[in-house]
Structure formats: structure tokens, C-alpha cells
Scaffold this active site. Structure first.
Site, PDB file in Angstrom:
ATOM      1  N   HIS A 269       0.840  -1.212   0.000  1.00 47.32           N
ATOM      2  CA  HIS A 269       0.000   0.000   0.000  1.00 47.32           C
ATOM      3  C   HIS A 269       0.874   1.261   0.000  1.00 47.32           C
ATOM      4  CE1 HIS A 269      -3.126  -2.719   1.357  1.00 47.32           C
ATOM      5  NE2 HIS A 269      -2.655  -2.816   2.563  1.00 47.32           N
ATOM      6  N   ASP A 320      -5.048  -9.165   0.679  1.00 42.52           N
ATOM      7  CA  ASP A 320      -5.073  -8.380   1.914  1.00 42.52           C
ATOM      8  C   ASP A 320      -6.217  -8.767   2.857  1.00 42.52           C
ATOM      9  OD1 ASP A 320      -4.598  -6.415   3.792  1.00 42.52           O
ATOM     10  OD2 ASP A 320      -4.830  -4.728   2.454  1.00 42.52           O
TER      11      ASP A 320
END
Ligand SMILES: [Zn+2]
Length: 455
Positions: A269, A320
Site C-alpha cells: 500500500h 489483503d
């Protein structure tokens, strides 16, 4: 052992009637013509290198679909979602974790993902009490991976602080682990992983807000020269602001300036980066870990992937939070986010490549494999034979040939065209079904019943 594929995607392009010879560990020893004598198995369809899933928090699979109701009294954000996720993390038992993870890994395999980077931070028992074996939760993940037959890169997470200069919250007590305790867990997992060729062990400082500079140095020195080292980089604008306030620098900038970010590193991220961070990150040997469905689900923002790719940056994908477990959906959403922002089409391509689907798949497979230190991502001599085979008779693939079949797969709604999946040359998914699907699903059902009502 020899597998002969009707169509096989090699780094140089599609090959027809192509054989791969494997050793007893499922490593590729030869690629070439099938004409030589000896037993062989013929595989029809379109065969590709399998996709690594570089970022997973397996327990969050139990939360998928439970956080899509708006709170009438408050505005929802990443931080309100995190409160729900913490409530799950507080209750989960080692048995729950193993059952949920095995189910998740079955879903990954059925989606063509044969290796997973498990960014694991629920180390302790409720209230932070230590298990007799500090690595108990980690070992549950190893067991789940073995049940499902997926390759695992275990990334035990160090989580020291509740934020920049903040004590941990009570609901973070199951995560809070000092670097030395974490390195002991890592060592224990490494001992247990001996003799398991599908398992790798790396390390994960959770984020700059949870691990400060001296702790980061201790962890990185304990990671060794091999790595891999994964960190949450800049998922939320709020954490970028906090980092500016406390460290005088944006998180990706700080890492690049202070942490010797090299080929061992994966910045997960890196959503919020400015132009100079983007250029310097692309010029480093690190991989960026992108998780488009989770980043969209949590309202994180859009990573500037087109500019990053143009600067020769490298990325892999992860699921994720597991709101979705689909390699094609991750890639599709990544490209579509760029198209929506730029109002142009066909953006994410490596130089010289015209098929966006093929370029996305090949790029994420190759660099995702590097990020989790698994010898996959390309069908090549010396790599492991992790192969995904698409059903050429699937209606969404009919009429397509080598030039467009991966575009049809990634963009054309052909997610369910994954027919067979091989890990180390061994078939774990056949006719779209994982061979242990029913038994693993039953254990998952029992775990969800035990957790019932909490989500
Ligand atoms: Zn994450």
C-alpha cells in the site's frame, strides 16, 4: 515426471505442445519438445505461470461481507472498519485461525494463486497472554497451508506501538510484540519449516506508526541478507500526516532515506506517494505490493500505477483483507482505477507489450514471486512448476487465441475459467475444484458458527 501442455506461456511467449520435465521436488529441469520417450501427462487448455498473492491477513477472511452496512450515526472509514476487524482479532482462537486460513488458501488456489505472503500479527492469546509456544498462531498458518497445498511465505509482524508516540490500545494486545520476541518467533517458525520446501520465512515491521526507528533497525538486521521484508507503507492519508508530524517526512520518503530499501523489501500500500517518492521507489529494487480490491473496499485511494510503471517500477498483487479472492479482479480493478482517473484506456503495460491482460499477469506474477521469495512467476528452468490451466472451452474464452486469451481472462469475466492448478507439479485443483474443498469447507463452517454473531 513430465507434463505436456497444448499451450504454455513462457517468458518468450506462447509455446504449443510444450513439455516440462520435473524433478522429485517439482522443480523444472527442462522445457522443450515432448518427443522424447518416457511417461507423460498431457494437459489441454491455456497454461500460465501461477500468481503469487503477496499480501494476506488470513483471519480477516472471516470478516468478508460483514462490514458493508453503513452506520446511520457515523461516517464509515478505514478506521471504523479497523474497529470491527479488531473485534474479530480479539476473539479468534488458534483452531479458528487454522480453519479460516485453510478455507482461504483453497479459495486462492481455485483462483490460480499458488503462493501467499502471510503478514501475520495476531501472535498472542486473548488479552495479550503468551501461548506456551509463542509461535502457536504462526504454526497454525503453516498447518493450514499444508492442508491446502499452497506455498507459504510467512511474515511474522512486529507491532510495538499504537501509533507515533502512542501506547498500544487494549484491543491491540494480541499483536504487541517486541523485535526480540518477534525474532524468536521467526526462528521457531524457521525450525518448524525445515524440510518443507514450500515454506519461506521473512519478517514484517507492521508500519512506521507501529515500529519506530531503533526497532526497525533491529528487525532489519535480524532479517538477514535474504529477506523478504514487508511493511505497510502509506495506506491512509491520515498516517501520512502523522508521519510528517512526528518524523518530518512522508512514510515512503522516510523509508527510502533511512531504511536501505533494496530488493529484499516490499512496500505494501504505497498508495499515497508524491512524484519524487514515486521516482525513487521505482528506481529502488523494492517491489510495491498493491491490493486493489481491499484498497477500494476501505476507501484508501488510488495508487498512481501508470506513472509508476512508466518509471520502470515493479509491483505484485495481494488480496489483503480478502473481501475478494481473485487475481483477475485485482488486476482488472488496478487497470480500471487508472482508466477512470485518466479517462484513457489500456494503460498498464510493460514496454513493447500490447495485450494489457497478458502484461498485467506476467508482471504481477514475476515481481510478486520475487517479493515473497518463492521460485515461481515464470515457467523457466530452475523455477517450481506452479502452473494455472485455463479451460479453453469456457464460453468466455471461446474464439480467443494466444493474442487475446489473457485479455479475455482478466477483463472478460472469465474468472471461473481456472480449470487445473499445479503446485510443484502436483495437481491441487481439478475441474475448478480444490481436491480437499469439502473437508476444509466443513471445518471453516464450524469456525464461522463458533464466531457467529460477533461479526
Ligand atoms: Zn495489510
Amino acid at each position: 515426471m513430465r507434463l505436456v501442455f497444448d499451450h504454455l506461456l513462457l517468458p518468450s511467449g506462447w509455446a504449443s505442445s510444450c513439455a516440462i520435465d520435473l524433478d522429485e521436488l517439482g522443480m523444472i529441469r527442462r522445457i522443450g519438445s515432448p518427443s522424447e520417450a518416457g511417461p507423460l501427462e498431457r494437459v489441454t487448455g491455456w497454461a500460465l505461470p501461477a500468481m503469487p498473492n503477496l499480501h494476506s491477513h488470513a483471519f480477516q477472511r472471516a470478516l468478508a461481507g460483514f462490514t458493508e452496512h453503513a452506520d446511520p450515526k457515523a461516517s464509515d472509514s478505514f478506521w471504523t472498519w479497523r474497529e470491527r476487524m479488531y473485534r474479530l482479532a480479539e476473539r479468534i482462537t488458534p483452531e479458528d485461525l487454522e480453519a479460516i486460513s485453510a478455507q482461504l488458501y483453497v479459495e486462492m488456489l481455485e483462483a490460480g494463486m499458488t503462493a501467499v505472503g502471510e503478514f501475520h500479527y495476531v501472535h498472542h492469546d486473548r488479552g495479550g497472554a503468551r501461548f506456551e509456544d509463542r509461535a502457536q498462531m504462526s504454526l497454525g498458518l503453516l498447518s493450514a497451508a499444508e492442508q491446502a497445498g499452497i506455498a507459504l511465505t510467512h511474515l511474522p509482524v512486529a507491532y510495538v506501538h499504537g501509533g507515533f508516540n502512542k501506547a498500544p490500545l487494549p484491543e491491540q494486545s494480541r499483536f504487541v510484540t517486541t523485535p526480540s520476541e518477534l525474532l524468536a518467533i521467526k526462528q521457531r517458525v524457521e525450525e518448524c519449516a525445515r524440510g518443507r520446501p514450500l515454506v519461506r520465512v521473512g519478517i514484517a515491521p507492521h508500519s512506521l506508526r507501529a515500529v519506530h526507528e531503533a526497532e526497525l533497525r533491529e528487525l532489519v538486521s535480524g532479517a538477514g541478507e535474504e529477506g523478504p521484508i514487508h511493511i505497510h507503507a502509506a495506506e491512509q492519508t491520515g498516517e501520512v500526516q502523522d508521519c510528517l508530524l512526528h518524523l518530518g517526512s512522508r512514510p515512503v520518503r522516510w523509508l527510502l532515506d533511512h531504511a536501505r530499501v533494496d530488493a529484499r523489501w516490499c512496500l505494501v500500500h504505497a498508495t499515497h506517494i508524491d512524484d519524487t517518492e514515486l521516482a525513487d521507489l521505482a528506481a529502488s529494487s523494492a517491489i510495491t505490493g498493491l491490493c486493489p480490491t481491499t484498497e477500494a473496499n476501505l476507501g484508501d485511494g488510488i495508487f498512481p500505477a501508470e506513472l509508476y510503471l512508466r518509471a520502470q517500477g515493479r509491483f505484485g498483487i495481494g488480496s489483503d483483507s480478502h473481501i475478494s479472492v481473485s487475481a483477475t479482479e485485482e488486476l482488472r480493478l488496478l487497470e480500471y482505477g487508472q482508466r477512470l482517473a485518466a479517462k484513457r484506456r489500456n494503460l498498464l503495460r510493460d514496454g513493447g507489450e500490447t495485450s494489457v491482460g497478458r502484461s498485467l499477469w506476467a508482471h504481477a506474477a514475476r515481481h510478486g514471486a520475487h517479493a515473497i521469495a518463492q521460485p515461481i512467476g515464470e515457467i523457466a528452468v530452475g523455477n517450481r512448476a506452479d502452473v494455472v490451466v485455463l479451460d479453453g472451452d469456457h464460453p468466455r474464452l471461446l474464439g480467443h487465441g494466444a493474442a487475446t486469451v489473457l485479455d479475455a481472462f482478466v477483463f472478460g469475466g472469465a474468472d471461473r475459467a481456472v480449470r487445473d492448478v499445479f503446485v510443484a507439479g502436483r495437481r491441487v485443483v481439478e475441474a475448478g475444484r480444490h481436491l480437499q474443498r469439502d473437508a476444509i469447507r466443513l471445518r471453516f463452517l464450524r469456525a464461522m458458527q463458533r464466531l457467529g454473531g460477533m461479526c
